[in-house]
Design a protein around this motif. Structure first.
Motif, PDB file in Angstrom:
ATOM      1  N   UNK A 247     -35.982  -4.319  -4.980  1.00  9.64           N
ATOM      2  CA  UNK A 247     -34.550  -4.429  -4.696  1.00  9.64           C
ATOM      3  C   UNK A 247     -34.328  -4.949  -3.270  1.00  9.64           C
ATOM      4  N   UNK A 248     -34.951  -4.259  -2.331  1.00  9.45           N
ATOM      5  CA  UNK A 248     -34.817  -4.694  -0.942  1.00  9.45           C
ATOM      6  C   UNK A 248     -35.422  -6.078  -0.781  1.00  9.45           C
ATOM      7  N   UNK A 249     -36.533  -6.315  -1.502  1.00  8.86           N
ATOM      8  CA  UNK A 249     -37.177  -7.625  -1.396  1.00  8.86           C
ATOM      9  C   UNK A 249     -36.269  -8.723  -1.910  1.00  8.86           C
ATOM     10  N   UNK A 250     -35.644  -8.471  -3.085  1.00  4.22           N
ATOM     11  CA  UNK A 250     -34.785  -9.503  -3.663  1.00  4.22           C
ATOM     12  C   UNK A 250     -33.606  -9.782  -2.747  1.00  4.22           C
ATOM     13  N   UNK A 251     -33.008  -8.720  -2.204  1.00  2.41           N
ATOM     14  CA  UNK A 251     -31.853  -8.916  -1.331  1.00  2.41           C
ATOM     15  C   UNK A 251     -32.256  -9.704  -0.093  1.00  2.41           C
ATOM     16  N   UNK A 252     -33.410  -9.335   0.514  1.00  2.77           N
ATOM     17  CA  UNK A 252     -33.881 -10.075   1.683  1.00  2.77           C
ATOM     18  C   UNK A 252     -34.086 -11.534   1.344  1.00  2.77           C
ATOM     19  N   UNK A 253     -34.696 -11.776   0.148  1.00  2.00           N
ATOM     20  CA  UNK A 253     -34.982 -13.158  -0.233  1.00  2.00           C
ATOM     21  C   UNK A 253     -33.701 -13.962  -0.341  1.00  2.00           C
ATOM     22  N   UNK A 254     -32.661 -13.379  -0.956  1.00  5.22           N
ATOM     23  CA  UNK A 254     -31.446 -14.171  -1.147  1.00  5.22           C
ATOM     24  C   UNK A 254     -30.712 -14.405   0.168  1.00  5.22           C
ATOM     25  N   UNK A 255     -30.720 -13.404   1.040  1.00  2.15           N
ATOM     26  CA  UNK A 255     -30.086 -13.622   2.346  1.00  2.15           C
ATOM     27  C   UNK A 255     -30.811 -14.731   3.090  1.00  2.15           C
ATOM     28  N   UNK A 256     -32.156 -14.670   3.058  1.00  2.00           N
ATOM     29  CA  UNK A 256     -32.940 -15.679   3.767  1.00  2.00           C
ATOM     30  C   UNK A 256     -32.698 -17.065   3.187  1.00  2.00           C
ATOM     31  N   UNK A 257     -32.593 -17.144   1.836  1.00  4.65           N
ATOM     32  CA  UNK A 257     -32.410 -18.453   1.211  1.00  4.65           C
ATOM     33  C   UNK A 257     -31.058 -19.047   1.584  1.00  4.65           C
ATOM     34  N   UNK A 258     -30.016 -18.181   1.618  1.00  2.00           N
ATOM     35  CA  UNK A 258     -28.704 -18.671   2.040  1.00  2.00           C
ATOM     36  C   UNK A 258     -28.766 -19.215   3.461  1.00  2.00           C
ATOM     37  N   UNK A 259     -29.435 -18.463   4.325  1.00  2.00           N
ATOM     38  CA  UNK A 259     -29.539 -18.874   5.726  1.00  2.00           C
ATOM     39  C   UNK A 259     -30.287 -20.200   5.840  1.00  2.00           C
ATOM     40  N   UNK A 260     -31.343 -20.330   5.043  1.00  2.00           N
ATOM     41  CA  UNK A 260     -32.136 -21.573   5.079  1.00  2.00           C
ATOM     42  C   UNK A 260     -31.290 -22.764   4.671  1.00  2.00           C
ATOM     43  N   UNK A 261     -30.524 -22.594   3.574  1.00  2.00           N
ATOM     44  CA  UNK A 261     -29.742 -23.731   3.071  1.00  2.00           C
ATOM     45  C   UNK A 261     -28.671 -24.108   4.082  1.00  2.00           C
ATOM     46  N   UNK A 262     -28.065 -23.099   4.734  1.00  2.00           N
ATOM     47  CA  UNK A 262     -27.069 -23.412   5.747  1.00  2.00           C
ATOM     48  C   UNK A 262     -27.710 -24.140   6.921  1.00  2.00           C
ATOM     49  N   UNK A 263     -28.967 -23.766   7.232  1.00  2.00           N
ATOM     50  CA  UNK A 263     -29.589 -24.277   8.445  1.00  2.00           C
ATOM     51  C   UNK A 263     -30.217 -25.642   8.223  1.00  2.00           C
ATOM     52  N   UNK A 264     -30.823 -25.834   7.036  1.00  2.00           N
ATOM     53  CA  UNK A 264     -31.676 -26.997   6.846  1.00  2.00           C
ATOM     54  C   UNK A 264     -30.882 -28.297   6.760  1.00  2.00           C
ATOM     55  N   UNK A 265     -29.901 -28.341   5.874  1.00  2.00           N
ATOM     56  CA  UNK A 265     -29.115 -29.558   5.755  1.00  2.00           C
ATOM     57  C   UNK A 265     -29.829 -30.694   5.054  1.00  2.00           C
ATOM     58  N   UNK A 266     -30.957 -30.398   4.392  1.00  2.00           N
ATOM     59  CA  UNK A 266     -31.649 -31.436   3.610  1.00  2.00           C
ATOM     60  C   UNK A 266     -31.858 -30.879   2.218  1.00  2.00           C
ATOM     61  N   UNK A 267     -31.387 -31.615   1.224  1.00  2.00           N
ATOM     62  CA  UNK A 267     -31.362 -31.043  -0.111  1.00  2.00           C
ATOM     63  C   UNK A 267     -32.281 -31.772  -1.080  1.00  2.00           C
ATOM     64  N   UNK A 268     -33.321 -32.459  -0.579  1.00  4.36           N
ATOM     65  CA  UNK A 268     -34.270 -33.055  -1.520  1.00  4.36           C
ATOM     66  C   UNK A 268     -35.268 -31.986  -1.965  1.00  4.36           C
ATOM     67  N   UNK A 269     -35.988 -32.297  -3.031  1.00  5.53           N
ATOM     68  CA  UNK A 269     -36.823 -31.288  -3.685  1.00  5.53           C
ATOM     69  C   UNK A 269     -37.923 -30.789  -2.747  1.00  5.53           C
ATOM     70  N   UNK A 270     -38.477 -31.699  -1.958  1.00  9.52           N
ATOM     71  CA  UNK A 270     -39.574 -31.338  -1.068  1.00  9.52           C
ATOM     72  C   UNK A 270     -39.150 -30.248  -0.083  1.00  9.52           C
TER      73      UNK A 270
END
Lengths: 107, 159, 160, 92
Positions: free
Chosen positions: C1-24
């Protein structure tokens, strides 16, 4: 939007100046912390939000993401600055820096 | 004032609720930022070395806010040593592979002979792999430097 | 549970930060988030009941604007003190103690950080339930804990 | 118009940092120096962002600013932790 950004940035610079003046003028270490730790964090957050708004002025998705990053710096400053202030205060307490009190002032 | 000093002195040095909580909430984001800097090395400033420093700083922050033992629980000394060696191995391995395939050391276009993707793609991919290696090595060396300096090499009590 | 929540928070942060949406880059992001989750899933949700984080989120969103307004007001007061030519007459530093009724560690820390962020007062120490605060002026010291503690309690404490 | 505002803000920040240097060089205790360093670090974070706006390349300078803010925080925390451990003021 541009005017709001400019106003925020100028206000931030004003608080920076207040913080520096406080650091130079206050009589002892603990009172200097008041000026340094807090005026600075508010000023930094104001300027950073201003720059984020300015960056949004020509709107595009990539600019939106950059603004998010800039706001992340603001959030970081908001958490980190009081923590650093607290750590330095406790260190001063441990090594026994004496606080300035009103009684010491010669009448 | 005196009472307060006594109270702070009695407490072990890692027992500060405010610093602990703030650092605890920050560290995952810092680690993710370090990985971001490594991965996006060829589009933005940064790259392997800078990202590795940020990653190592996250472990140093953990050791500062709690104590050395806690940071050792998250990243044991053995894993750290293995990671450092693996990082260096990735770097020199890529370089040597290029040299063995007929190019110069770290001449990534030679890797085209394994899998024909085109020399330009291989160059970008090769830089990426080398940067990951450098990042891992720098992180491990930063962390172990801090551990050794902070504890005087004894690894039981420290900063 | 804690792992899944951490993963989703981190993924949101990554997508906001990265700004590149190609598969790689997206797959690299997923790998990075997994690594962070592996290393530090114990840190983000440390010894807390599971749903309390989500439940306290709207409360925090209501609390932060008020806190920001308080910071601006208090900053203007400090600016007045700093810019006053006879500054030493205005300040009167003192240490005060008070007991809080907040239970959870996170709400204690929030209160302490809010006090530190409001100019004129610094939290020096938390010992069990006792806060020690170093205040710049008497009036700033008297205004504590009061309103701020009540608001933090409303935002973060479980309503039982 | 906005460029001149940013340029003026950058120059003002530099002047303020120079003023802070007074506290760093002549601070009575070593903690004053640490405090001055911390204040200069906060200003540098903001200054990096302003330089980014001036060079029309904010997305690059943001990364540098985040890393700088992080390292500044770690430096202050580390110095404070050193005094929490050692419990005496060196060189006084």
């Amino acid at each position: 939007m541009l005017w709001a950004a400019g106003f925020l940035i100028v206000a931030g610079i004003f608080f920076f100046a207040v913080g520096v003046l406080g650091v130079l003028r206050f009589p002892d270490f603990y009172t200097r912390l008041h000026a340094a730790g807090k005026c600075d964090s508010l000023a930094a957050v104001l300027v950073i939000v201003g720059i984020a708004l300015y960056n949004l002025a020509d709107f595009s998705p990539s600019n939106l993401l950059v603004s998010f990053k800039i706001l992340a710096i603001a959030a970081f400053v908001f958490i980190a600055s009081p923590t650093a202030t607290h750590a330095v205060t406790e260190a001063a307490l441990i090594i026994g820096v004496e606080p300035w009190t009103k009684k010491d002032e010669p009448q | 004032m005196k009472l307060l000093q006594e109270r702070v002195k009695d407490r072990p040095a890692g027992e500060n609720l405010i610093i602990r909580t703030a650092v605890r909430l920050m560290i995952p984001f810092i680690q993710l930022y370090g990985l971001y800097v490594i991965v996006h090395g060829h589009y933005s400033p940064g790259g392997g070395f800078q990202g590795g420093v940020v990653l190592g700083a996250s472990f140093i922050l953990l050791a500062l806010a709690y104590d050395l033992r806690t940071s050792l629980r998250f990243m044991s000394e053995r894993v750290n040593a293995v990671l450092g060696n693996v990082g260096v191995l990735i770097y020199t391995g890529t370089g040597l592979l290029c040299a063995l395939l007929g190019g110069l050391f770290l001449d990534y276009s030679a890797l085209d002979r394994i899998l024909p993707l085109g020399p330009v793609e291989w160059r970008s991919l090769g830089i990426f792999v080398v940067e990951v290696g450098v990042g891992i090595a720098v992180m491990s060396i930063m962390t172990s430097l801090f551990w050794d300096l902070g504890s005087g090499g004894e690894m039981d009590e420290g900063l | 549970m804690a792992k899944a929540a951490t993963f989703f928070i981190m993924l949101t942060f990554w997508i906001l930060m990265s700004g590149m949406f190609d598969a790689f880059h997206l797959s690299l992001g997923v790998v990075s988030c997994l690594l962070v989750t592996l290393f530090s899933h114990k840190l983000l949700f440390y010894g807390e009941p599971r749903r309390s984080w989500l439940k306290s989120f709207p409360g925090m969103m209501l609390y932060l604007p008020w806190l920001f307004w308080q910071i601006v007001v208090a900053n203007l007061q400090v600016a007045y003190i700093v810019l006053h030519p006879r500054m030493l007459d205005l300040i009167d530093p003192c240490l005060i103690r008070f007991n809080t009724c907040l239970k959870r560690p996170i709400s204690k820390v929030t209160l302490a950080q809010s006090i530190t962020l409001t100019p004129g007062t610094i939290t020096v120490n938390i010992h069990e339930n006792e806060f020690t605060v170093y205040a710049l002026t008497r009036s700033a010291a008297e205004a504590l804990p009061g309103e701020m503690e009540r608001r933090v309690g409303r935002a973060l404490e479980p309503t039982s | 118009m906005m460029e001149y505002l940013f340029l003026g803000c950058g120059i003002a920040l530099l002047l303020l940092m120079a003023l802070c240097l007074v506290r760093v060089v002549g601070g009575p205790t070593i903690l004053d120096r640490i405090l001055g360093g911390n204040v200069i670090g906060t200003k540098t974070t903001v200054l990096l962002l302003i330089i980014g706006v001036l060079y029309d390349n904010v997305s690059m300078f943001v990364d540098i600013a985040i890393a700088y803010a992080l390292l500044n925080f770690i430096a202050t925390l580390g110095a404070a932790k050193y005094f929490l451990r050692n419990r005496n003021l060196p060189g006084e």
